[in-house]
Design an enzyme around this catalytic site. Structure first.
Site, PDB file in Angstrom:
ATOM      1  N   GLU A 194      11.448   6.043  35.447  1.00 44.86           N
ATOM      2  CA  GLU A 194      12.771   5.173  35.508  1.00 44.86           C
ATOM      3  C   GLU A 194      13.564   5.638  36.548  1.00 44.86           C
ATOM      4  O   GLU A 194      14.449   4.683  37.189  1.00 44.86           O
ATOM      5  CB  GLU A 194      13.177   4.989  34.097  1.00 44.86           C
ATOM      6  CG  GLU A 194      12.350   4.389  33.092  1.00 44.86           C
ATOM      7  CD  GLU A 194      12.197   2.968  33.239  1.00 44.86           C
ATOM      8  OE1 GLU A 194      13.081   2.340  33.995  1.00 44.86           O
ATOM      9  OE2 GLU A 194      11.092   2.281  32.895  1.00 44.86           O
ATOM     10  N   SER A 470       9.527  -8.289 -31.190  1.00 43.86           N
ATOM     11  CA  SER A 470       9.162  -7.099 -31.763  1.00 43.86           C
ATOM     12  C   SER A 470       9.524  -5.907 -31.227  1.00 43.86           C
ATOM     13  O   SER A 470       9.391  -4.539 -31.507  1.00 43.86           O
ATOM     14  CB  SER A 470       7.711  -7.205 -32.315  1.00 43.86           C
ATOM     15  OG  SER A 470       7.219  -8.069 -33.135  1.00 43.86           O
TER      16      SER A 470
END
Length: 769
Positions: A194, A470
């Site tokens: 770059e 239950s």
């Protein structure tokens, strides 16, 4: 000299004088304009300098809040088996090798795992990299030995899983990594590809700009850029992507200022964490740290040379070089970067060939780098709001450590998905809510709020309120067994038709599930077979208000109407509420409020204050042991016996629950590691035809198939003995008597008769038998 000549000379002199005067005016105007221009540029540069300084010397980025899972703790006796740790290491991205030689690697035999752990930030402080040997036995972890000095460790933590980052409105996502932690190959490749003169120019490279201009003019299109890394950073930080002369000039000026004010290393670190590296749906992936996780699922420091080269390669065009969509294109670009490294003596020929011939090694595209946990994250965010207010998640760099167990969550999601697909064939449009807790920490380990686990909508794990049926019975029987002078597991309980009348004259006649009556049954039988009439008789004998008190002390947050129907579950709750009270049962009767958060660190890694309510003993530990024993009998030969048959040799505890007309199917249970509470039903409260054992329990069974259970240790606590009771009367007996059954009992009231003669139980005396 003639008159004409004199006139011409005079005219020429006048012209020269006028010309000289004009140039003087132009020069005067020029240098004045130059001064003005210089002043404007200077003032503009000062303005830009302030903007740059504010960005660089303040908070460069708004770092998303990071949300972590629990940190797995390994210690002698930990209820963690070999397969579970193997799965955890795979999830964390550790590599299995023959002999660990670096951080992030492990090897395994059938009973041991050698691990080279990564360094990481723990809420209690930084944890250094460490190489250990973890050994296992049938109970779980037997020892953890540090390899450097063969010292056995009391506790050893694995790093938590990064679940997600809460991204701000700009959509930018990143993990900050200091430049010293970025591999040198990435930095070398970045500069070579770059900006080769990065360490020599002053932010702008005129030669590179001119060279790029010539190449572009020759090609007739833009094929090369002349921007330096500093210019790219200036554009990414401060400018838009528009193409204009004004923007380029501003970019160059800012690059000059950045280069003048800051060191090359500071500029490089900013670039490495700012650069755009790809798109993860709506999130922009920025910086090498997050890119490493996004593409490879592991920290940047553990990448291969091939993978490091790819990260530099993809900078040129993350969409164009998307490796999942364009594998050949991305590999060609990676190979170019590798060749540049070799040609500049950053790689040997052998290293280049090895890297170029290796695959890129991408993570699976199906596996996201952030977990989609809408139900759990909703609870986390609410808890954060309750503790710290609404603004916490807007702060940069916050780290939230949660209780979520990624392996439990994965198992829960798979169980829900597979089971609901099967159940939907029997009952259309059914939904589910599921909560799993960690028995030891009291934290929420997993949560699913919809039959599509990733769906962000109504969270049934938390928001529903449905009759729990239950599931209330353990608290009825706990209230009774706590009165050990009146009730034991062997106490006979009446099972005959009863009718109750309330203050308004309305009657209620509870019935058993099979609509039959047995006359009387032992209390344990009534419990494990989930019989309604005996349960009501027991509840009335101890007092409805006492049962309500037991439930509330165990962590039930909502109000309870103390009517007899409450004894059979006419109490509305959610899976989270059920998980809370069953966590209390699983934890020896100790109530601790469930939490989803263990610690929060600010941007400076300082822990924020956390205030937690103190726990309390809700159920006597000895009484609680009897309830756990009874719940194990439910799984062995009671209403959940199909679950027991599916896991022979494994001790589990569970309780089924069904509301009236089979509208709600419930199950709650636990092994040595996790507690689970599950609801299955329809949002419109219509009938499903499912019972607790056929709906919710099927989800739990699938969960255990995904996450093999650890057998309950069931070590008797102080105050519990092995007692002997007459099978008919329930009276305490000596161990050598006939017709007896051995059951755990509370030592405080176990008084066996000295001989084997008949004796009446408390219940028989009460009813005048």
């Amino acid at each position: 000299m003639t008159k004409k000549t004199r006139k011409n000379k005079k005219s020429s002199a006048t012209a020269k004088k006028r010309g000289s005067s004009l140039w003087r005016k132009i020069w005067s105007l020029t240098w004045k304009l130059a001064i003005v221009g210089a002043a404007v540029v200077s003032f503009y540069a000062i303005y830009l300098d302030q903007i740059i300084a504010q960005k660089f010397e303040g908070q460069k980025w708004h770092l998303p809040a990071q949300v972590f899972s629990r940190s797995m703790a390994l210690y002698p006796g930990a209820a963690i088996n070999h397969p579970q740790l193997m799965a955890e290491l795979k999830l964390l991205g550790y590599r299995k090798v023959a002999n660990p030689r670096q951080v992030g690697e492990f090897s395994a035999s059938s009973t041991r795992i050698e691990l080279w752990r990564r360094p990481f930030l723990h809420p209690e402080g930084n944890q250094a990299e460490q190489r250990v040997m973890i050994s296992f036995d049938s109970e779980g972890v037997s020892s953890v030995t540090r390899m450097s000095d063969k010292r056995e460790l009391a506790v050893f933590h694995l790093e938590p899983v990064l679940l997600d980052r809460i991204v701000a409105g700009d959509g930018e996502d990143r993990l900050f990594v200091p430049s010293p932690e970025i591999p040198s190959i990435i930095i070398d490749a970045l500069i070579l590809v770059e900006d080769r003169s990065f360490y020599d120019h002053f932010g702008v490279n005129p030669l590179a700009i001119a060279r790029a201009a010539m190449v572009n003019i020759t090609a007739g299109r833009t094929v090369q850029g002349g921007s330096t890394l500093t210019q790219q950073l200036a554009k990414n930080f401060f400018l838009s992507s528009e193409r204009s002369i004004v923007r380029k000039v501003r970019e160059a000026l800012m690059a000059l200022i950045i280069d003048f004010r800051y060191s090359k290393d500071e500029i490089l670190e900013a670039y490495l964490n700012e650069v755009y590296m790809g798109q993860d749906k709506s999130r922009g992936v920025h910086g090498m740290g997050l890119a490493s996780q996004f593409y490879f699922g592991r920290p940047v420091g553990e990448l291969t040379v091939s993978q490091q080269a790819f990260l530099v390669a993809v900078i040129k065009g993350p969409s164009y070089y998307n490796p999942w969509r364009y594998p050949e294109r991305s590999q060609e670009r990676r190979d170019l970067v590798l060749r540049i490294l070799m040609e500049n003596d950053k790689l040997t020929v052998a290293q280049y060939k090895a890297a170029a011939e290796s695959p890129i090694g991408l993570r699976s595209a199906k596996k996201s780098v952030h977990q989609k946990l809408p139900a759990f994250f909703a609870v986390v965010k609410q808890e954060l709001r309750d503790r710290y207010g609404d603004s916490l998640l807007q702060q940069s760099g916050v780290k939230v450590y949660t209780t979520l167990d990624p392996m439990a969550q994965e198992a829960a999601e798979k169980a829900v998905t597979s089971t609901m697909a099967l159940l939907n064939k029997r009952a259309k449009n059914i939904q589910v809510g599921m909560v799993v807790t960690d028995k030891y920490s009291g934290g929420i380990a997993a949560m699913v709020g919809d039959k599509v686990p990733g769906y962000e909508g109504f969270n049934r794990a938390v928001e529903i309120r449905r009759p729990i049926g239950s599931l209330i019975k353990p608290f009825v029987y706990a209230s009774a067994l706590n009165q050990s002078d009146k009730f034991t597991l062997a106490t006979p309980v009446e099972d005959k038709p009863i009718t109750l009348k309330n203050e308004q004259g309305k009657t209620w006649s509870p019935k058993n599930f099979d609509k039959k009556f047995s006359g009387q049954v032992p209390l344990l039988t009534a419990f494990k077979d989930s019989m309604n009439v005996p349960t009501v008789n027991v509840g009335l004998a101890v007092g409805v208000s006492n049962v309500a008190s037991t439930l509330q002390k165990s962590g039930w947050a909502d109000d309870i109407s103390p009517y007899p129907s409450m004894l059979l579950g006419a109490v509305n709750g959610s899976p989270l509420m059920v998980a809370q009270v069953y966590q209390t049962v699983a934890d020896g009767g100790r109530y601790r409020k469930l939490t989803s958060i263990t610690a929060v660190l600010d941007s400076q890694n300082q822990a924020l204050d956390v205030s937690r309510a103190a726990g309390s003993q809700a159920i006597n530990p000895a009484t609680d042991y009897l309830i756990q024993y009874a719940m194990n009998q439910v799984v062995r030969n009671g209403t959940a016996k199909r679950l027991g048959a599916a896991f022979p040799g494994v001790r589990l505890a569970g309780k089924t629950g069904t509301s009236n007309d089979s509208r709600d199917s419930w199950f709650a249970g636990f092994d040595e590691r996790n507690v689970a509470a599950i609801w299955v039903g329809q949002d419109d409260n219509s009938k499903t035809g499912l019972y607790g054992s056929s709906g919710a329990m099927a989800v739990y069974q699938a969960f255990l198939q995904q996450r093999p259970p650890l057998s309950l240790r069931m070590i008797p606590v102080n105050g519990v003995i092995n007692g002997y009771f007459d099978r008919t009367t329930g009276a305490a007996k000596q161990g050598n008597c006939d017709n007896i059954i051995g059951l755990p009992a509370l030592d405080s009231s176990y008084r066996p008769a000295k001989n084997c003669g008949e004796s009446l139980s408390w219940w028989q005396k009460l009813v005048g038998n």
